[in-house]
Enzyme design. Structure first.
Site, PDB file in Angstrom:
ATOM      1  NE  ARG A 164      -3.584  -2.529   0.169  1.00  0.00           N
ATOM      2  CZ  ARG A 164      -3.229  -3.675  -0.412  1.00  0.00           C
ATOM      3  NH1 ARG A 164      -2.116  -3.746  -1.123  1.00  0.00           N
ATOM      4  NH2 ARG A 164      -3.972  -4.753  -0.296  1.00  0.00           N
ATOM      5  CB  SER A 254      -8.993  -2.007   4.170  1.00  0.00           C
ATOM      6  OG  SER A 254      -9.676  -3.146   3.707  1.00  0.00           O
ATOM      7  CD  GLU A 350      -5.158   0.071   3.258  1.00  0.00           C
ATOM      8  OE1 GLU A 350      -5.670   0.513   2.202  1.00  0.00           O
ATOM      9  OE2 GLU A 350      -5.148  -1.132   3.545  1.00  0.00           O
TER      10      GLU A 350
END
Length: 354
Positions: A164, A254, A350
């Site tokens: 990520r 998420s 994130e």
């Protein structure tokens, strides 16, 4: 170049947080960026690049100049014996692009179906799901330097992909001058705007399975060798069952990265928490399921103000109606504290907090 003042951003962020851009420029081509840079007043302003808004938390009105990426277009660059190279504008909707590749008979992105956001955001975040990440299918991208107006191309190595993560998520060095058309230094956050992305879809196509949810779908369907379209449909069904639709319940997917630990750390945690969900990684580390950690701390369904933890998946934070960015951040920090106090693990968000 289209410039708008005091633009509401609620529809431009998947959390549905109320905020405004003092000034917003719609970027539909590199010519729009060049026109912007030719305007001395605007060229000197701090800039914020906005794609699909699916990975941000707005904590107030955005003071920097917002560059709304709306570059469109899809095309087959090359269809060779070993791979097909597909290109898409950075403003294209990601899920619709994945669907289009399958409609054209070019599989390879089906595991990444139904991920919210735009094509341009996929390399920034190195999006991934069900065994496939952007870096696995990435060929190259074109971006424009927001300081010089020069267009440059990056390959996978230059994007510095991580979990990520990419070069686009890190700030450039203060003395990062342009060199050879590309900004010097590894950080490109706020310095570059992605225009187009190309993907390499290998031949022959091989299904990427192995994840428990996909194996369950295959068993339920009684299919031994699934087609790309079947995997696409399964992924859509799985994600729809676990994750709320941002158009109905605001969220950014998420919220936390799955943390990785050493085998020794994992053994220690298992001794205390035998049921912890974990996955051995190729590099010898062990990935832990952040959603399981959060659920174990009792956060599923809980709220702070109008921000809450989704009842079906503890990894997802949601806007229950009228949530502010501050409430989302407060909830996230409280979850981080709980997980650290119980497991000694620091969860990393994130989304980018703006």
């Amino acid at each position: 170049m289209i410039v708008e003042q005091n633009v509401p951003l609620q529809a431009y962020n998947s959390f549905g947080i109320v905020a405004k851009a003092r000034e917003l420029v719609r970027v539909r081509s590199e010519a729009d960026v060049l026109a912007l840079l030719a305007d001395a007043g605007r060229a000197a302003q701090p800039k914020f690049v906005l794609g699909g808004g699916s990975n941000i938390v707005l904590t107030g009105d955005v003071r920097p100049l917002v560059l709304k990426v709306e570059v469109t277009g899809r095309r087959v660059v090359d269809d060779g014996p070993r791979a097909t190279i597909i290109e898409a504008g950075a403003g294209e909707n990601w899920h619709e692009f994945v669907r289009w590749t399958l409609d054209q008979g070019f599989p390879g992105l089906e595991n990444l179906a139904l991920i919210p956001g735009t094509v341009g955001a996929s390399p920034v975040q190195n999006v991934g799901a069900y065994g496939v990440e952007t870096q696995d299918r990435f060929e190259s991208l074109d971006a424009i330097d927001l300081a010089t107006g020069r267009v440059f191309t990056l390959d996978a190595a230059q994007c510095a992909f991580g979990y990520r993560d990419s070069v686009f998520k890190h700030a450039p060095p203060k003395d990062g001058e342009a060199s050879g058309g590309m900004p010097r230094g590894m950080g490109l956050a706020g310095r570059a705007l992605i225009l187009r992305v190309r993907f390499r879809l290998p031949k022959p196509w091989k299904p990427v399975l192995g994840y428990l949810d996909l194996e369950r779908k295959r068993a339920e369907a009684g299919v031994r060798e699934p087609t790309p379209r079947q995997i696409f449909d399964w992924v859509c069904a799985i994600r729809a069952g676990k994750l709320p639709d941002p158009r109905v319940l605001g969220n950014a997917g998420s919220f936390f990265k799955n943390p990785t630990v050493t085998p020794e750390q994992c053994t220690d945690i298992i001794a205390r928490e035998p049921g912890i969900v974990h996955y051995p990684m190729p590099d010898g580390s062990v990935k832990l399921a952040a959603g399981w950690l959060i659920d174990a701390c009792g956060w599923k369904g809980k709220s702070v103000g109008n921000a809450g933890v989704y009842e079906k998946q503890a990894l997802v934070l949601v806007n229950r109606g009228g949530a502010t960015g501050g409430e989302v951040v407060t909830l996230a920090r409280a979850i981080q504290t709980s997980v650290y106090e119980r497991f000694g693990i620091r969860l990393e968000p994130e989304p980018v907090v703006v």
